[in-house]
Motif scaffolding. Structure first.
Motif, PDB file in Angstrom:
ATOM      1  N   THR A 109       0.849  -1.191   0.000  1.00 12.90           N
ATOM      2  CA  THR A 109       0.000   0.000   0.000  1.00 12.90           C
ATOM      3  C   THR A 109       0.883   1.239   0.000  1.00 12.90           C
ATOM      4  O   THR A 109       1.791   1.361   0.828  1.00 12.90           O
ATOM      5  N   ARG A 127       0.328   5.224   0.373  1.00 11.23           N
ATOM      6  CA  ARG A 127      -0.755   6.099   0.806  1.00 11.23           C
ATOM      7  C   ARG A 127      -0.316   7.547   0.942  1.00 11.23           C
ATOM      8  O   ARG A 127       0.761   7.846   1.439  1.00 11.23           O
ATOM      9  N   THR A 167      -1.651  -1.168  -3.972  1.00  9.87           N
ATOM     10  CA  THR A 167      -2.829  -0.355  -3.696  1.00  9.87           C
ATOM     11  C   THR A 167      -2.388   1.075  -3.463  1.00  9.87           C
ATOM     12  O   THR A 167      -1.460   1.340  -2.695  1.00  9.87           O
ATOM     13  N   ARG A 214      -3.761   4.684  -2.260  1.00 10.48           N
ATOM     14  CA  ARG A 214      -4.915   5.178  -1.520  1.00 10.48           C
ATOM     15  C   ARG A 214      -4.627   6.494  -0.801  1.00 10.48           C
ATOM     16  O   ARG A 214      -3.482   6.877  -0.596  1.00 10.48           O
ATOM     17  N   ASN A 215      -5.724   7.176  -0.476  1.00 10.92           N
ATOM     18  CA  ASN A 215      -5.699   8.370   0.373  1.00 10.92           C
ATOM     19  C   ASN A 215      -4.922   9.535  -0.224  1.00 10.92           C
ATOM     20  O   ASN A 215      -4.372  10.353   0.507  1.00 10.92           O
ATOM     21  N   GLY A 228      -4.991   9.950  -6.903  1.00 14.75           N
ATOM     22  CA  GLY A 228      -4.098   8.801  -6.833  1.00 14.75           C
ATOM     23  C   GLY A 228      -2.906   8.949  -7.764  1.00 14.75           C
ATOM     24  O   GLY A 228      -1.754   8.858  -7.345  1.00 14.75           O
ATOM     25  N   SER A 278      -8.079   3.348  -4.057  1.00 13.40           N
ATOM     26  CA  SER A 278      -9.193   3.507  -3.138  1.00 13.40           C
ATOM     27  C   SER A 278      -9.026   4.749  -2.267  1.00 13.40           C
ATOM     28  O   SER A 278      -7.917   5.133  -1.909  1.00 13.40           O
ATOM     29  N   ASN A 279     -10.164   5.373  -1.984  1.00  7.84           N
ATOM     30  CA  ASN A 279     -10.232   6.513  -1.070  1.00  7.84           C
ATOM     31  C   ASN A 279      -9.338   7.678  -1.488  1.00  7.84           C
ATOM     32  O   ASN A 279      -8.827   8.411  -0.643  1.00  7.84           O
ATOM     33  N   ASN A 280      -9.143   7.833  -2.786  1.00  7.14           N
ATOM     34  CA  ASN A 280      -8.453   9.013  -3.296  1.00  7.14           C
ATOM     35  C   ASN A 280      -9.496  10.075  -3.649  1.00  7.14           C
ATOM     36  O   ASN A 280     -10.624   9.759  -4.023  1.00  7.14           O
ATOM     37  N   GLY A 303      -9.399   9.338  -8.726  1.00  2.41           N
ATOM     38  CA  GLY A 303      -8.420   8.256  -8.747  1.00  2.41           C
ATOM     39  C   GLY A 303      -7.249   8.527  -9.664  1.00  2.41           C
ATOM     40  O   GLY A 303      -6.108   8.641  -9.224  1.00  2.41           O
ATOM     41  N   ASN A 312     -13.336   6.266  -4.538  1.00  6.42           N
ATOM     42  CA  ASN A 312     -12.648   7.483  -4.956  1.00  6.42           C
ATOM     43  C   ASN A 312     -13.706   8.551  -5.235  1.00  6.42           C
ATOM     44  O   ASN A 312     -14.855   8.239  -5.557  1.00  6.42           O
TER      45      ASN A 312
END
Length: 412
Positions: free
Chosen positions: A112, A114, A141, A143-144, A152, A169-171, A178, A195
């Motif tokens: 990950t 992040r 991954t 993310r964030n 991302g 994810s979660n961008n 994303g 996202n």
């Protein structure tokens, strides 16, 4: 034929530039001559062609440049060097400036990277792109991340980007939460989840925006629970694009609930679609009396079917040219693809396999998998297609048919 053979012989005889692989050995976001190689230091070494320090164990120390691949082992890589607006990979996002680089993680389930909402995660390219510039990101991954565009990943014009076997994810970003890609683009075997495009007056693109001129290719990829405050909860398409074996579901347009925005897909360029699921997306505009366009909006582009798609509800503003084997619902009777919840069902990224009673099962192109518009040879998890008489529509091929009578769901 003779000329082709001569050309091939010449290529084989031509000298091949030797390049080297850097291996990340430090999970912390450090820049120091400490005998370790952090991800940031490895990218800087690839950008400059120089080792990250003189100590043994530094990125590139004792290894000849150019460095065209970075191996990233299992770990949690947090971008902790604060600072925005800096483009030399010292602080903030990871600035990739090498015109030929593969960033290869050990798997999206174990690697990950992040951003922790400080800045985007990867910034690819420079305003002036070298000829043939291309970057590949595999097996991690992302993310964030958070920025004005491409939370991302941002890839600039002229920089071809390939993203494979990755989770995004979660961008978040004002536009293109994303990925924001302005060069060539290929996405293969990925999952985009949660996202968001946050600008209440912007163009959207919760998961992705594409503004390149060559045909982008998205295959074996799942888009789930992405959202936009306006339109294009998944993808804002401003250039040509092809979908094959894509699953796009449960994404939310007009997420701020103010009646402005619609469509999981907004196609300003033409999109060729085959063996794909676009269904059960949500347009919150309808809740306050607006039009209902949950799955797609087209103008001036169109969705051009290459056959064997499942479209839940095209809405009132989607030009979809149907092809053979298409299953198409409507606002009055939306078509439910009957998918499992978004989770890991084998492989390294999350997917949404069809349930035993899904209309997507054995409903893909009957031609042998391979060249489009036939199904992809493997699914998002590497499972060979087909496992039944025909391949399944979407990113996942169900390979356990024991309970296909509907009494029990297929095993993951």
């Amino acid at each position: 034929m003779k000329n082709l053979l001569l050309a091939a012989t010449a290529l084989l005889a031509a000298p091949i530039a030797q390049a080297s692989t850097l291996v990340v050995t430090e999970a912390a976001d450090t820049v120091a001559n400490n005998g370790r190689c952090s991800l940031r230091e490895a990218i800087t070494a690839a950008n400059t062609g120089l080792p990250s320090g003189a100590a043994a164990g530094e990125c590139g120390q004792g290894v000849a440049a150019p460095y065209d691949r970075i191996d990233v082992p299992a770990g949690d890589y947090r971008l902790e060097r604060a600072g925005s607006g800096e483009d030399n990979n010292v602080n903030g996002d990871l600035d990739i400036r090498s015109a030929n680089l593969e960033l290869r993680g050990a798997g999206a389930d174990v690697v990950t990277v992040r951003g922790d909402r400080e800045e985007r995660v990867f910034d690819v390219g420079t305003p002036a792109a070298p000829a043939g510039a291309h970057v590949t990101i595999v097996g991690m991954t992302i993310r964030n991340g958070n920025d004005t565009s491409g939370g991302g990943i941002r890839a600039r014009a002229g920089w071809a980007l390939r993203v494979a076997d990755c989770g995004l994810s979660n961008n978040a970003a004002a536009t293109a939460g994303g990925i924001d890609a302005a060069g060539g683009l290929e996405i293969d075997g990925c999952a985009f989840h949660a996202n968001s495009a946050t600008d209440a007056t912007g163009n959207g693109g919760g998961a992705l925006r594409y503004t390149g001129t060559s045909a982008a290719l998205i295959r074996n990829t799942t888009f789930n629970a992405n959202e936009s405050a306006t339109s294009a909860s998944v993808v804002l398409i401003n250039g040509p694009m092809t979908f094959n074996n894509v699953t796009l579901t449960e994404n939310i347009a007009d997420a701020d609930f103010n009646g402005t925005g619609d469509g999981a897909i907004v196609a300003n360029g033409d999109v060729a679609v085959s063996n794909s699921i676009i269904a059960r997306n949500v347009d919150l505009s309808v809740a306050i009396g607006g039009p209902n366009n949950p799955d797609c909006v087209t103008s001036p582009g169109m969705l051009l079917s290459q056959g064997y798609n499942l479209i839940g509800n095209p809405g009132t503003s989607c030009t979809f040219i149907a092809g053979p084997g298409d299953q198409i619902g409507s606002a009055a009777a939306p078509l439910d693809p009957k998918l499992e919840p978004f989770a890991v069902y084998g492989g390294t990224v999350e997917t949404q396999p069809p349930r035993a009673d899904s209309p997507a099962i054995d409903a893909g192109n009957p031609a042998a998998p391979g060249a489009a518009p036939a199904c992809e040879v493997d699914d998002a998890r590497g499972i060979a297609r087909p496992s039944g008489p025909r391949c399944d529509i979407g990113a996942v091929e169900i390979n356990d048919r024991i309970f296909a009578n509907g009494f029990e769901l297929p095993a993951p």
